[in-house]
Design a protein around this motif. Structure first.
Motif, mmCIF file in Angstrom:
data_model
loop_
_atom_site.group_PDB
_atom_site.id
_atom_site.type_symbol
_atom_site.label_atom_id
_atom_site.label_comp_id
_atom_site.label_asym_id
_atom_site.label_seq_id
_atom_site.Cartn_x
_atom_site.Cartn_y
_atom_site.Cartn_z
ATOM 1 N N ILE A 153 13.707 5.031 -4.076
ATOM 2 C CA ILE A 153 12.869 4.882 -3.050
ATOM 3 C C ILE A 153 11.875 3.451 -3.368
ATOM 4 C CG2 ILE A 153 10.576 5.256 -2.092
ATOM 5 C CD1 ILE A 153 12.471 6.953 -0.786
ATOM 6 N N LEU A 154 11.673 3.059 -4.677
ATOM 7 C CA LEU A 154 11.092 1.928 -4.988
ATOM 8 C C LEU A 154 12.210 0.799 -4.933
ATOM 9 C CD1 LEU A 154 8.763 2.813 -7.987
ATOM 10 C CD2 LEU A 154 8.227 2.603 -5.680
ATOM 11 N N LYS A 155 13.322 0.981 -5.293
ATOM 12 C CA LYS A 155 14.677 -0.059 -5.262
ATOM 13 C C LYS A 155 14.580 -0.274 -3.724
ATOM 14 C CE LYS A 155 19.447 -0.544 -6.359
ATOM 15 N NZ LYS A 155 20.661 0.050 -6.949
ATOM 16 N N ILE A 172 0.768 -1.217 0.027
ATOM 17 C CA ILE A 172 0.080 0.056 -0.047
ATOM 18 C C ILE A 172 0.875 1.229 0.045
ATOM 19 C CG2 ILE A 172 -1.680 1.348 1.435
ATOM 20 C CD1 ILE A 172 -2.852 -1.370 2.197
ATOM 21 N N LEU A 173 1.993 1.169 0.828
ATOM 22 C CA LEU A 173 2.745 2.301 0.727
ATOM 23 C C LEU A 173 3.404 2.520 -0.607
ATOM 24 C CD1 LEU A 173 4.589 4.270 2.649
ATOM 25 C CD2 LEU A 173 6.235 2.625 2.751
ATOM 26 N N ILE A 194 3.707 5.913 -5.621
ATOM 27 C CA ILE A 194 3.527 5.841 -6.994
ATOM 28 C C ILE A 194 2.381 6.810 -7.344
ATOM 29 C CG2 ILE A 194 3.160 4.460 -9.151
ATOM 30 C CD1 ILE A 194 4.680 2.207 -7.759
ATOM 31 N N SER A 195 1.331 6.672 -6.803
ATOM 32 C CA SER A 195 0.236 7.486 -7.089
ATOM 33 C C SER A 195 0.506 9.079 -6.990
ATOM 34 C CB SER A 195 -0.865 7.137 -6.446
ATOM 35 O OG SER A 195 -0.939 7.455 -4.958
ATOM 36 N N ARG A 240 4.315 12.898 3.411
ATOM 37 C CA ARG A 240 2.766 12.538 3.259
ATOM 38 C C ARG A 240 2.306 11.160 3.232
ATOM 39 N NH1 ARG A 240 3.022 17.543 -0.060
ATOM 40 N NH2 ARG A 240 2.223 19.276 1.267
ATOM 41 N N THR A 241 3.052 10.471 2.593
ATOM 42 C CA THR A 241 3.035 9.040 2.203
ATOM 43 C C THR A 241 3.146 8.237 3.561
ATOM 44 O OG1 THR A 241 3.474 9.433 -0.032
ATOM 45 C CG2 THR A 241 3.156 7.081 0.881
ATOM 46 N N LEU A 242 4.254 8.617 4.190
ATOM 47 C CA LEU A 242 4.263 7.906 5.762
ATOM 48 C C LEU A 242 3.428 8.233 6.542
ATOM 49 C CD1 LEU A 242 8.263 8.113 5.687
ATOM 50 C CD2 LEU A 242 7.037 6.277 5.326
#
Length: 232
Positions: free
Chosen positions: A60-62, A39-40, A45-46, A180-182
């Motif tokens: 970050i994705l890596k 979900i994170l 990505i969104s 914001r995501t965290l």
């Protein structure tokens, strides 16, 4: 003898049922843990990332992929961060682990990219008049009322100083997206609050060796700027 066999058989059935329930419970917990980081990832990505910010997102994705594989360098970065805790009691500083973040060597090897430690000021806004006393707070009411409360000593619970460890390539706007995501992963993200995020200081891994105490310097500079803004 027959009675013994019946008791033994019944016991085996009960224990098997209990073991199966325990296994299914552990499996559900594993799924939940996996879903949280997924979900994170989806929430990151969104976000609306510009072309200049794509290197930050890629790193970050890596990192997240390697966290899921329990790779040490990625877990090291992740472990230096923390979600806000104790905010309802006035704990406004959530600093993570500065030294771990700005370490440019893990063991005897450097990670695949450099990180930096950033301090952010976050103000959570709730569109209601603040209550001035804990006696006015209903424990069965909304959590937003506690966050929005202003005490007689002018203490606020809607102000956060958050330290976060991110890749070097992340610009300030990228760091805001990450925060914001965290924030959305914590209970604060479920509240009807608007967040204003300001990034003041970032320090690159390896450069703190030039300081006597890099963390105290970056925190002192941050507090000086924050106090200046409060006065003006």
């Amino acid at each position: 003898m027959n009675s013994f066999l019946i008791v033994l058989f019944t016991s085996l059935i009960i224990n098997h049922g209990a073991s199966e329930k325990t296994y299914n419970k552990n499996l559900d917990n594993t799924k939940k843990q996996r879903e949280c980081i997924d979900i994170l990832t989806e929430n990151l990505i969104s976000q609306n990332w510009s072309e200049d910010e794509k290197p930050c997102l890629d790193e970050i994705l890596k990192t997240i992929v390697n966290i899921k594989n329990s790779t040490l360098w990625a877990t090291w970065i992740w472990d230096s961060n923390q979600l806000p805790v104790g905010q309802l009691m006035g704990s406004k500083h959530h600093l993570g682990n500065y030294d771990q973040c700005i370490s440019d060597v893990i063991g005897t090897t450097t990670p695949p990219f450099r990180t930096k430690y950033c301090l952010a000021d976050i103000v959570l806004h709730f569109n209601e008049v603040p209550k001035l006393s804990a006696q006015d707070i209903d424990p069965y009411g909304r959590t937003e009322e506690q966050i929005n409360m202003k005490t007689e000593w002018n203490q606020r619970f809607n102000v956060i100083t958050w330290g976060v460890c991110v890749p070097q390539t992340c610009q300030k706007e990228s760091v805001k997206k990450i925060l914001r995501t965290l924030l959305g992963q914590s209970y604060l993200g479920r509240l009807k609050l608007q967040s204003h995020i300001n990034i003041e200081n970032c320090e690159l891994a390896g450069e703190a060796k030039n300081h006597v105490d890099g963390f105290n310097i970056i925190l002192f500079q941050h507090n000086q700027m924050f106090l200046y803004k409060e006065k003006h």
